[in-house]
Motif scaffolding. Structure first.
Motif, PDB file in Angstrom:
ATOM      1  N   LYS A   3     -50.587 -29.766  33.743  1.00  0.00           N
ATOM      2  CA  LYS A   3     -49.895 -28.857  34.655  1.00  0.00           C
ATOM      3  C   LYS A   3     -49.453 -27.651  33.819  1.00  0.00           C
ATOM      4  O   LYS A   3     -48.745 -27.817  32.822  1.00  0.00           O
ATOM      5  CB  LYS A   3     -48.704 -29.604  35.240  1.00  0.00           C
ATOM      6  N   ILE A   4     -49.864 -26.443  34.194  1.00  0.00           N
ATOM      7  CA  ILE A   4     -49.493 -25.230  33.469  1.00  0.00           C
ATOM      8  C   ILE A   4     -48.127 -24.760  33.936  1.00  0.00           C
ATOM      9  O   ILE A   4     -47.932 -24.457  35.118  1.00  0.00           O
ATOM     10  CB  ILE A   4     -50.535 -24.094  33.667  1.00  0.00           C
ATOM     11  N   ILE A   5     -47.187 -24.718  32.988  1.00  0.00           N
ATOM     12  CA  ILE A   5     -45.819 -24.270  33.249  1.00  0.00           C
ATOM     13  C   ILE A   5     -45.610 -22.969  32.474  1.00  0.00           C
ATOM     14  O   ILE A   5     -45.602 -22.960  31.249  1.00  0.00           O
ATOM     15  CB  ILE A   5     -44.770 -25.295  32.740  1.00  0.00           C
ATOM     16  N   VAL A   6     -45.451 -21.871  33.187  1.00  0.00           N
ATOM     17  CA  VAL A   6     -45.150 -20.590  32.544  1.00  0.00           C
ATOM     18  C   VAL A   6     -43.641 -20.476  32.438  1.00  0.00           C
ATOM     19  O   VAL A   6     -42.929 -20.603  33.441  1.00  0.00           O
ATOM     20  CB  VAL A   6     -45.736 -19.401  33.337  1.00  0.00           C
ATOM     21  N   SER A   7     -43.143 -20.249  31.223  1.00  0.00           N
ATOM     22  CA  SER A   7     -41.711 -20.144  30.967  1.00  0.00           C
ATOM     23  C   SER A   7     -41.442 -18.797  30.300  1.00  0.00           C
ATOM     24  O   SER A   7     -41.861 -18.572  29.171  1.00  0.00           O
ATOM     25  CB  SER A   7     -41.273 -21.293  30.054  1.00  0.00           C
ATOM     26  N   GLU A   8     -40.759 -17.915  31.015  1.00  0.00           N
ATOM     27  CA  GLU A   8     -40.554 -16.550  30.530  1.00  0.00           C
ATOM     28  C   GLU A   8     -39.088 -16.153  30.510  1.00  0.00           C
ATOM     29  O   GLU A   8     -38.351 -16.466  31.443  1.00  0.00           O
ATOM     30  CB  GLU A   8     -41.289 -15.543  31.429  1.00  0.00           C
ATOM     31  N   LEU A  12     -33.797  -8.412  34.777  1.00  0.00           N
ATOM     32  CA  LEU A  12     -33.751  -8.351  36.240  1.00  0.00           C
ATOM     33  C   LEU A  12     -34.930  -7.594  36.822  1.00  0.00           C
ATOM     34  O   LEU A  12     -35.413  -7.925  37.899  1.00  0.00           O
ATOM     35  CB  LEU A  12     -32.454  -7.683  36.707  1.00  0.00           C
ATOM     36  N   ASP A  13     -35.405  -6.584  36.096  1.00  0.00           N
ATOM     37  CA  ASP A  13     -36.532  -5.799  36.589  1.00  0.00           C
ATOM     38  C   ASP A  13     -37.873  -6.323  36.080  1.00  0.00           C
ATOM     39  O   ASP A  13     -38.885  -5.628  36.146  1.00  0.00           O
ATOM     40  CB  ASP A  13     -36.354  -4.309  36.300  1.00  0.00           C
ATOM     41  N   GLY A  14     -37.903  -7.551  35.588  1.00  0.00           N
ATOM     42  CA  GLY A  14     -39.156  -8.207  35.241  1.00  0.00           C
ATOM     43  C   GLY A  14     -39.723  -7.904  33.873  1.00  0.00           C
ATOM     44  O   GLY A  14     -40.830  -8.315  33.550  1.00  0.00           O
ATOM     45  N   VAL A  15     -38.980  -7.194  33.020  1.00  0.00           N
ATOM     46  CA  VAL A  15     -39.485  -6.843  31.696  1.00  0.00           C
ATOM     47  C   VAL A  15     -39.430  -8.071  30.785  1.00  0.00           C
ATOM     48  O   VAL A  15     -38.406  -8.749  30.707  1.00  0.00           O
ATOM     49  CB  VAL A  15     -38.685  -5.674  31.073  1.00  0.00           C
ATOM     50  N   ILE A  16     -40.548  -8.339  30.129  1.00  0.00           N
ATOM     51  CA  ILE A  16     -40.624  -9.427  29.152  1.00  0.00           C
ATOM     52  C   ILE A  16     -40.853  -8.891  27.745  1.00  0.00           C
ATOM     53  O   ILE A  16     -40.695  -9.620  26.776  1.00  0.00           O
ATOM     54  CB  ILE A  16     -41.737 -10.431  29.512  1.00  0.00           C
ATOM     55  N   SER A 129     -46.470 -14.654  25.885  1.00  0.00           N
ATOM     56  CA  SER A 129     -47.885 -14.479  26.245  1.00  0.00           C
ATOM     57  C   SER A 129     -48.071 -13.548  27.436  1.00  0.00           C
ATOM     58  O   SER A 129     -48.713 -13.886  28.433  1.00  0.00           O
ATOM     59  CB  SER A 129     -48.539 -15.846  26.489  1.00  0.00           C
ATOM     60  N   GLY A 130     -47.530 -12.347  27.313  1.00  0.00           N
ATOM     61  CA  GLY A 130     -47.542 -11.365  28.387  1.00  0.00           C
ATOM     62  C   GLY A 130     -48.902 -10.908  28.864  1.00  0.00           C
ATOM     63  O   GLY A 130     -49.023 -10.410  29.976  1.00  0.00           O
ATOM     64  N   ARG A 146     -41.299 -20.602  35.568  1.00  0.00           N
ATOM     65  CA  ARG A 146     -39.871 -20.679  35.269  1.00  0.00           C
ATOM     66  C   ARG A 146     -39.432 -19.358  34.660  1.00  0.00           C
ATOM     67  O   ARG A 146     -39.851 -19.004  33.565  1.00  0.00           O
ATOM     68  CB  ARG A 146     -39.586 -21.831  34.301  1.00  0.00           C
ATOM     69  N   LEU A 147     -38.594 -18.648  35.386  1.00  0.00           N
ATOM     70  CA  LEU A 147     -38.115 -17.343  34.942  1.00  0.00           C
ATOM     71  C   LEU A 147     -36.657 -17.448  34.532  1.00  0.00           C
ATOM     72  O   LEU A 147     -35.788 -17.710  35.364  1.00  0.00           O
ATOM     73  CB  LEU A 147     -38.264 -16.309  36.057  1.00  0.00           C
TER      74      LEU A 147
END
Length: 192
Positions: A3-8, A12-16, A129-130, A146-147
């Motif tokens: 199961k691929i779980i993206v954890s970032e 608030l404006d989505g910048v990683i 891993s953007g 997961r954000l």
């Protein structure tokens, strides 16, 4: 099946991009602008996530970042990341000896990650891993997102989501506060 779980970590404006202020974005170290309780609970949440994972999936740049830091670290999180299998999606990386248990996945991203999901039984966590994450989302390979949202509008930089060929609906399955000011939002993709 994996199961691929993206954890970032995201603003608030989505910048990683450049949460530590090391990449020259010029927006400072927004990651460390939260309180001690926030960072303590963030560490607990990520450690629990790593402990539950079977493998780590990274893009080349994220692999190089982690490989330069984690082999010399100790503690529950570092010990888990150092010991688990790591898979690196890269067309250019040849040598992954810098971090134990690492394997390069070359070729078509969708095919390689689909095969990885067949081989690994359990959670495969993707940190940072953007450039890889939008490809995984584009090819419907993400099972959970997961954000960890920080209370800042950064205003510039690479965002967690890239362009896709169509809308990708998500369903919120959990929301909780981490510390005093970070929010962990967990989503699963849904089908129209």
């Amino acid at each position: 099946m994996g199961k691929i779980i993206v954890s970032e970590n995201t603003s608030l404006d989505g910048v990683i991009q450049d949460p530590r202020g090391e990449e020259g974005l010029g927006r400072g170290d927004w990651f460390a602008r939260v309180g001690d309780k926030d960072l303590e609970e963030w560490t607990e949440a990520l450690t629990a996530e790593a402990q539950a994972a079977e493998a780590l999936l990274l893009g080349r740049r994220s692999y190089e970042y982690f490989a330069a830091r984690y082999p010399s670290r100790s503690g529950a999180m570092a010990d888990r990341l150092n010991g688990m299998p790591k898979y690196v999606v890269s067309a250019t990386l040849e040598d992954v000896d810098a971090w134990s248990n690492s394997t390069v996945l070359k070729g078509d991203v969708a095919s390689e990650v689909s095969m990885l999901k067949q081989r690994v039984n359990g959670d495969i966590v993707v940190y940072a891993s953007g450039r890889l994450v939008p490809k995984l989302i584009e090819h419907d390979l993400v099972d959970e997102l997961r954000l960890m949202m920080y209370p800042f509008v950064v205003g510039a930089g690479r965002r967690v989501f890239g362009e896709t060929d169509c809308m990708k609906p998500m369903r919120l399955i959990n929301a909780r506060t981490v510390g005093d000011s970070i929010v962990l939002l967990t989503y699963q993709p849904t089908k129209d």
